[in-house]
Design an enzyme around this catalytic site. Structure first.
Site, short mmCIF file in Angstrom:
data_model
loop_
_atom_site.label_atom_id
_atom_site.label_comp_id
_atom_site.label_asym_id
_atom_site.label_seq_id
_atom_site.Cartn_x
_atom_site.Cartn_y
_atom_site.Cartn_z
N GLY A 188 39.74 1.92 -115.95
CA GLY A 188 38.65 1.17 -116.59
C GLY A 188 38.01 0.15 -115.67
O GLY A 188 38.48 -0.08 -114.55
N GLY A 194 37.92 -2.87 -114.30
CA GLY A 194 38.83 -4.02 -114.22
C GLY A 194 38.16 -5.26 -113.67
O GLY A 194 38.66 -6.36 -113.81
N ARG A 195 37.04 -5.05 -113.01
CA ARG A 195 36.32 -6.22 -112.50
C ARG A 195 34.81 -5.98 -112.50
O ARG A 195 34.06 -6.73 -111.86
CB ARG A 195 36.78 -6.58 -111.11
N ASP A 254 42.94 -9.66 -110.72
CA ASP A 254 42.23 -10.88 -111.15
C ASP A 254 40.79 -10.67 -111.61
O ASP A 254 40.14 -11.62 -112.06
CB ASP A 254 42.27 -11.92 -110.02
N ARG A 264 25.20 -4.20 -109.29
CA ARG A 264 24.92 -2.80 -108.98
C ARG A 264 23.96 -2.24 -110.03
O ARG A 264 23.97 -2.67 -111.19
CB ARG A 264 26.21 -1.98 -109.02
N ARG A 318 31.81 8.11 -114.88
CA ARG A 318 32.68 8.71 -113.86
C ARG A 318 33.43 9.90 -114.45
O ARG A 318 33.55 10.02 -115.67
CB ARG A 318 33.71 7.65 -113.42
N ASP A 368 38.29 8.49 -110.59
CA ASP A 368 37.60 7.34 -111.21
C ASP A 368 36.49 6.82 -110.30
O ASP A 368 35.71 5.96 -110.72
CB ASP A 368 38.60 6.22 -111.53
N ASN A 369 36.42 7.32 -109.08
CA ASN A 369 35.36 6.90 -108.16
C ASN A 369 34.36 8.02 -107.93
O ASN A 369 33.69 8.06 -106.89
CB ASN A 369 35.96 6.44 -106.83
N ASP A 375 31.32 3.11 -105.84
CA ASP A 375 32.52 2.33 -105.50
C ASP A 375 32.79 2.30 -104.00
O ASP A 375 33.63 3.02 -103.47
CB ASP A 375 33.76 2.83 -106.27
P1 AMP Z 1 39.24 1.24 -106.97
O1 AMP Z 1 40.18 2.27 -106.42
O2 AMP Z 1 39.01 0.08 -106.08
O3 AMP Z 1 37.96 1.86 -107.40
O4 AMP Z 1 39.93 0.59 -108.26
C1 AMP Z 1 40.80 1.26 -109.12
C2 AMP Z 1 40.98 0.49 -110.39
O5 AMP Z 1 41.45 -0.83 -110.14
C3 AMP Z 1 39.71 0.31 -111.22
O6 AMP Z 1 40.08 0.39 -112.56
C4 AMP Z 1 39.26 -1.08 -110.85
O7 AMP Z 1 38.48 -1.67 -111.85
C5 AMP Z 1 40.58 -1.79 -110.71
N1 AMP Z 1 40.51 -2.96 -109.83
C6 AMP Z 1 40.34 -2.97 -108.49
N2 AMP Z 1 40.32 -4.25 -108.03
C7 AMP Z 1 40.48 -5.06 -109.10
C8 AMP Z 1 40.56 -6.47 -109.29
N3 AMP Z 1 40.47 -7.33 -108.27
N4 AMP Z 1 40.71 -6.93 -110.54
C9 AMP Z 1 40.81 -6.09 -111.59
N5 AMP Z 1 40.77 -4.77 -111.48
C10 AMP Z 1 40.61 -4.24 -110.25
MG MG Z 2 36.80 2.36 -108.57
#
Ligand code: AMP
Ligand code: MG
Length: 548
Positions: A119, A121-122, A154, A212, A219, A289-290, A299
């Site tokens: 989901g 997350g940020r 965070d 963005r 996704r 997810d990307n 992403d």
């Molecule tokens: P990513 O591989 O960077 O696209 O991230 C994978 C998952 O981790 C996604 O659900 C992002 O929203 C979550 N995520 C990555 N960095 C953070 C962060 N600093 N705080 C909260 N969620 C994060």
């Molecule tokens: Mg991502």
């Protein structure tokens, strides 16, 4: 804020001078099932596509840069973008009338394994703007604070990764590669702690928020989460919604149309892969997810650009062991990811064969797109299997004889001269003279290498001559698909280091140069040079991690 190169500050008719005039039409909120829980605590969210959540306010937002082109998409005047309200809004401190913030629920396969709920997350979506041309643009803040999907993290982003996302989104767009866009880059005024290489060295870094912009951020993982939980009703709602909003040309949803939709996602993904190969882009984290169902690059994390042509290269230190996401593997991983998407929507179709067919069509579509793209890179017109299979496979060998800068090689190849007299043409050194600049260490080119390069060039020029392609036309065609300027890894790092000192001039200058990647741009040649030696093993230039 560093001012951009001079531009017309007038307010052409049709642009909004104030942000309040942006018209929001939030179909996601209106039409898809919401998480009923209003609290912002980390949790598993079931039976819902998104959770309502507000961005976290930041103490001292400061605009680092914005993009005129994305402002134009939203009909926003540059004056509006330079206003204090803009900075407050796109830092997440203020909502405009019509904004209804939320975070998406999605899952994903990370590095080949099912990871369950991930989901936003940020990332926090602000809503969908409909511009005067009737186009729908979703706005999303990245780094705007925790959401129910933040798990143990965070919800924030550091300036380093935000500069990279901001610049690369726009660089890709101007290169003609499908991508999400970036409107703004704003520092929060707060520090964020990151252990950049996960080696026990946490450090405070400036926090930042990027806005963005894309038609949608849907996704593969948005569909996978519902299939994995057996929530087939929500799965159907999301797919019907996606077809209505992002694929209306496919007609009213039905099992037949779901297949057409999957077929189109396969074709768009194949097209994106061909573009990545064309410009030498390595995403670095091709988890499901990307992957955008619109076939947009999404992403920007530990991505990188090929410097020397090495199909095994990955910029992501987190992936250094298996190299799953190495340059040459990306088209296969895209197909693996599409297979996961096919599995996710299978319950709505209940026929495996046509889904399998679409997956094999992907491979064919990619292959044909790749062949056409490679012959374009060579300025040869249409792909001719009689000659070009061999020509291209030998070219890929030639590129790997010694460390060869991919971008410079193709750009300089346009200058190789077919009009040389027969004596000069027989001389390897004379023939390959325009290419010398592409080699990291020309001394390593032993006579045997030079002979192979010379032979390949003679075959190449004779193929061009057979088809009556004059040098001038070949050059023109090549320079339209082989960029001179790409976001070299070390250039992004230089921009970051300055931005961290409060100087955004390199961010702005790079943004400007990358607007016209195929033009010569006299005076900007330093941005087209091969990676300097100091950057070879420097963190951020050749090695990146998922820490962002
Ligand atoms: P990513 O591989 O960077 O696209 O991230 C994978 C998952 O981790 C996604 O659900 C992002 O929203 C979550 N995520 C990555 N960095 C953070 C962060 N600093 N705080 C909260 N969620 C994060
Ligand atoms: Mg991502």
């Amino acid at each position: 804020m560093q001012k951009e190169a001079p531009h017309n500050m007038s307010n052409p008719q049709g642009q909004f001078n104030t942000l309040d005039a942006l018209r929001f039409d939030n179909r996601v909120i209106r039409e898809l099932p919401a998480d009923p829980e209003p609290a912002n605590n980390r949790r598993q969210v079931r039976g819902a596509c998104y959770s309502r959540v507000l961005p976290t306010k930041v103490p001292q937002p400061k605009l680092v840069a914005y993009t005129r082109e994305v402002a134009d998409l939203l009909d926003l005047s540059y004056e509006a973008c330079e206003s204090e309200t803009f900075t407050q809004v796109f830092a997440g401190n203020r909502l405009l009338p019509g904004m209804e913030p939320y975070a998406w629920c999605y899952g994903g396969h990370q590095f080949g394994n099912w990871a369950g709920q991930l989901g936003d997350g940020r990332a926090i979506n602000l809503g969908e703007v409909v511009n005067r041309r009737g186009e729908r643009w979703a706005l999303q803040l990245k780094g705007a604070g925790p959401t129910p999907y933040s798990r143990t993290a965070d919800g924030l982003a550091v300036l380093r990764s935000s500069v990279r996302e901001f610049l690369c989104s726009e660089a890709m767009h101007h290169l003609g590669v499908p991508t999400t866009r970036a409107l703004s880059l704003i520092t929060s005024g707060e520090n964020v702690i990151r252990d950049m290489f996960y080696d026990g060295n946490p450090k405070a870094e400036p926090g930042a928020i990027v806005c963005r912009v894309a038609p949608s951020f849907t996704r593969f993982g948005n569909f996978e989460i519902f299939a994995s939980r057996g929530e087939i009703g929500v799965l159907k709602q999301l797919l019907d919604f996606t077809i209505h909003t992002d694929f209306p040309h496919l007609g009213e949803p039905s099992p037949r149309v779901y297949l057409d939709w999957f077929d189109e996602v396969c074709r768009r993904t194949a097209d994106m892969m061909v573009h990545w190969v064309r410009v030498g882009f390595v995403h670095g984290v091709m988890n499901t997810d990307n992957m955008s169902v619109l076939g947009l690059t999404i992403d920007y994390g530990p991505y990188g650009w090929l410097e020397d042509y090495d199909p095994d290269w990955t910029p992501n230190t987190t992936d250094a062991g298996g190299r799953r996401y190495r340059f040459g593997n990306q088209p296969y991983i895209a197909q693996w990811n599409l297979f996961q998407l096919a599995n996710a929507i299978y319950p709505l179709i209940n026929q495996a064969e046509p889904l399998q067919q679409a997956l094999s069509d992907y491979a064919q579509c990619y292959e044909q797109g790749w062949q056409a793209m490679m012959t374009q890179k060579l300025g040869l017109g249409a792909f001719d299997p009689a000659t070009d299979d061999e020509l291209i496979s030998q070219l890929l060998d030639v590129l790997q004889l010694v460390e060869t800068d991919m971008t410079i090689f193709f750009r300089r190849l346009a200058l190789v001269d077919s009009e040389l007299d027969s004596q000069q043409r027989a001389n390897d050194d004379a023939l390959m003279a325009p290419l010398e600049e592409a080699y990291y260490d020309p001394e390593k080119l032993i006579p045997e290498h030079r002979a192979r390069i010379g032979n390949w060039l003679r075959a190449y020029l004779s193929r061009a001559r057979q088809n009556g392609i004059p040098d001038a036309r070949r050059r023109e065609h090549m320079n339209a698909v082989n960029p001179k300027y790409v976001l070299r890894n070390y250039l992004a790092q230089l921009a970051i280091e300055k931005a961290e000192q409060g100087d955004s001039s390199t961010v702005t200058e790079l943004l400007d140069v990358l607007r016209r990647p195929y033009d010569e741009q006299p005076g900007k040649e330093s941005f087209a040079q091969k990676r300097p030696e100091w950057a070879r093993h420097r963190a951020g230039c050749s090695m990146l991690s998922c820490s962002s």
